[in-house]
Design an enzyme around this catalytic site. Structure first.
Site, PDB file in Angstrom:
ATOM      1  N   LYS A  89     -75.226 142.143  44.428  1.00 50.81           N
ATOM      2  CA  LYS A  89     -76.105 143.221  44.893  1.00 50.81           C
ATOM      3  C   LYS A  89     -76.192 144.420  43.952  1.00 50.81           C
ATOM      4  CE  LYS A  89     -76.322 142.091  49.819  1.00 50.81           C
ATOM      5  NZ  LYS A  89     -77.755 141.776  49.863  1.00 50.81           N
ATOM      6  N   ASP A 147     -64.797 140.021  50.032  1.00 48.71           N
ATOM      7  CA  ASP A 147     -66.215 139.931  49.715  1.00 48.71           C
ATOM      8  C   ASP A 147     -66.763 141.360  49.680  1.00 48.71           C
ATOM      9  OD1 ASP A 147     -68.995 139.796  49.753  1.00 48.71           O
ATOM     10  OD2 ASP A 147     -69.054 138.052  51.067  1.00 48.71           O
ATOM     11  N   PHE A 206     -70.698 137.388  57.006  1.00 44.33           N
ATOM     12  CA  PHE A 206     -71.815 136.825  56.244  1.00 44.33           C
ATOM     13  C   PHE A 206     -71.407 136.777  54.777  1.00 44.33           C
ATOM     14  CE2 PHE A 206     -75.633 136.888  53.678  1.00 44.33           C
ATOM     15  CZ  PHE A 206     -76.430 135.935  54.306  1.00 44.33           C
TER      16      PHE A 206
END
Length: 397
Positions: free
Chosen positions: A249, A220, A136
């Site tokens: 985040k 990532d 993702f």
């Protein structure tokens, strides 16, 4: 206004893209949040691995307030002290050479893809990006092209120039390596995919393949970075340096900010005007991020994440012998997945009733990504609650 009224208005006006929990949160402090009716919850989701220093940390709040009163936005035509400070901090922390600031994780990945293709084209290679199955990387058109099929459904035609291979399968990856490949992107720990760490030997071999073929390696670290796993970055557990790394985040302590970093070699492919952003890295966002990183440093939260994560995983692992509902426990630091023998969503609902915010991912995985500074007592209370839920057997699929 009451909770029911707010949810009615939300359903009337907001695009129905989320399955909302019928709960209105109005205040937070540390690992606690309170709803509009005053009920307290222990937050083990942290805004999906965002609130790494907890809710409303005083130093982050102060930095945002002071910067907001001084200068919020100036565009990237100009230099600002907070952006320079954050650039220097992240470059020195990561061992990479250049940074670009964004507003979100998806934008960070988009930027990583662009600079990887620019580098590849400058060196006579094609622009295909290889990603991992079960990954993702975001919700934009390019990032869903790197991800799971379920997020692509109905958004065809999906952008071309992307390919996928099974995670941790070196032979499958090698079979895809042609002169058309620009980069390989992977999460050192797959988050939405169910908290699945990369195999160390596999990652080492991927790095070697990239070196051999002049293919760029993109990590990532949007979910697993910024202290989440007990190190500043998950890459540090493996001793392997990517060519490009994406962040977001936990970087801003709750304020929306992202970044991608790259080596000097990769950065030389970018020319003036090749990429840009209006809001990315503005003074307010970078002040929030700089304050967040200072808190993690000063409060030694990487070590806190490691120690608490090891302790929590040990205790969860010990529950397997007593409760057959628990199939597996996996993760690193305070990025933990409890694999259940049935769908995890009903457990999330039960925990919510009992004052704990958790999350289900990959159907049967209970995801725990609490603030790094969560109190040990809160984790102890959660474990007791988990045992109670399992003993009472009132969770049904």
């Amino acid at each position: 206004m009451e909770n029911i009224d707010l949810h009615h208005l939300d359903q009337k006006y907001y695009l129905p893209t989320f399955k909302r929990i019928p709960l209105t949160l109005v205040r937070g402090k540390g690992s606690k949040v309170w709803d509009i009716e005053g009920k307290e919850y222990t937050d083990l989701l942290a805004g999906i691995a965002v609130n790494n220093v907890g809710h409303c940390h005083p130093q982050v709040v102060k930095a945002v307030q002071e910067q907001a009163a001084e200068l919020m936005h100036i565009s990237n035509f100009f230099v600002s002290p907070p952006q320079v400070a954050l650039s220097e901090f992240l470059v020195k922390l990561s061992g990479l050479d250049r940074v670009f600031f964004t507003n979100s994780g998806a934008e960070s990945v988009e930027g990583a893809i662009k600079i990887a293709r620019r580098y590849a084209h400058a060196n006579g290679r094609g622009g295909t990006i290889i990603s991992m199955e079960n990954s993702f990387h975001g919700r934009t058109l390019a990032t869903i092209a790197t991800g799971q099929a379920k997020y692509q459904n109905g958004f065809e035609p999906i952008p071309s120039g992307f390919a996928q291979v099974p995670f941790n399968d070196l032979a499958a990856l090698e079979s895809k390596l042609t002169n058309d490949v620009a980069a390989i992107i992977l999460e050192p720990i797959q988050g939405e995919g169910g908290i699945i760490p990369v195999n160390p030997e596999y990652l080492k071999s991927v790095r070697e393949l990239c070196n051999q073929h002049d293919i760029l390696l993109i990590f990532d670290e949007i979910q697993c970075g910024i202290g989440r796993t007990g190190n500043w970055f998950a890459k540090d557990h493996y001793g392997i340096q990517p060519d490009i790394m994406t962040l977001a985040k936990g970087l801003g302590g709750g304020f929306p900010v992202g970044a991608f970093l790259c080596s000097e070699r990769v950065s030389t492919a970018i020319q003036f005007g090749d990429h840009g952003t209006t809001f990315g890295g503005n003074p307010l966002a970078t002040a929030a991020a700089m304050a967040t990183l200072k808190v993690i440093t000063e409060e030694n939260l990487c070590k806190e994440a490691k120690d608490k994560g090891d302790w929590l995983m040990m205790n969860l692992e010990s529950m397997k012998s007593e409760f057959q509902e628990i199939k597996e426990v996996r993760g690193i630091g305070l990025m933990i997945g409890v694999v259940m023998n049935k769908p995890a969503a009903p457990y999330v609902q039960e925990f919510l009733k009992m004052g704990f915010i958790t999350n289900a991912t990959a159907v049967n995985v209970l995801r725990l990504v609490p603030p790094l500074n969560i109190a040990r007592k809160d984790l102890e209370d959660f474990l007791e609650t988990f045992k109670t839920v399992l003993k009472e057997e009132h969770v049904t699929a």
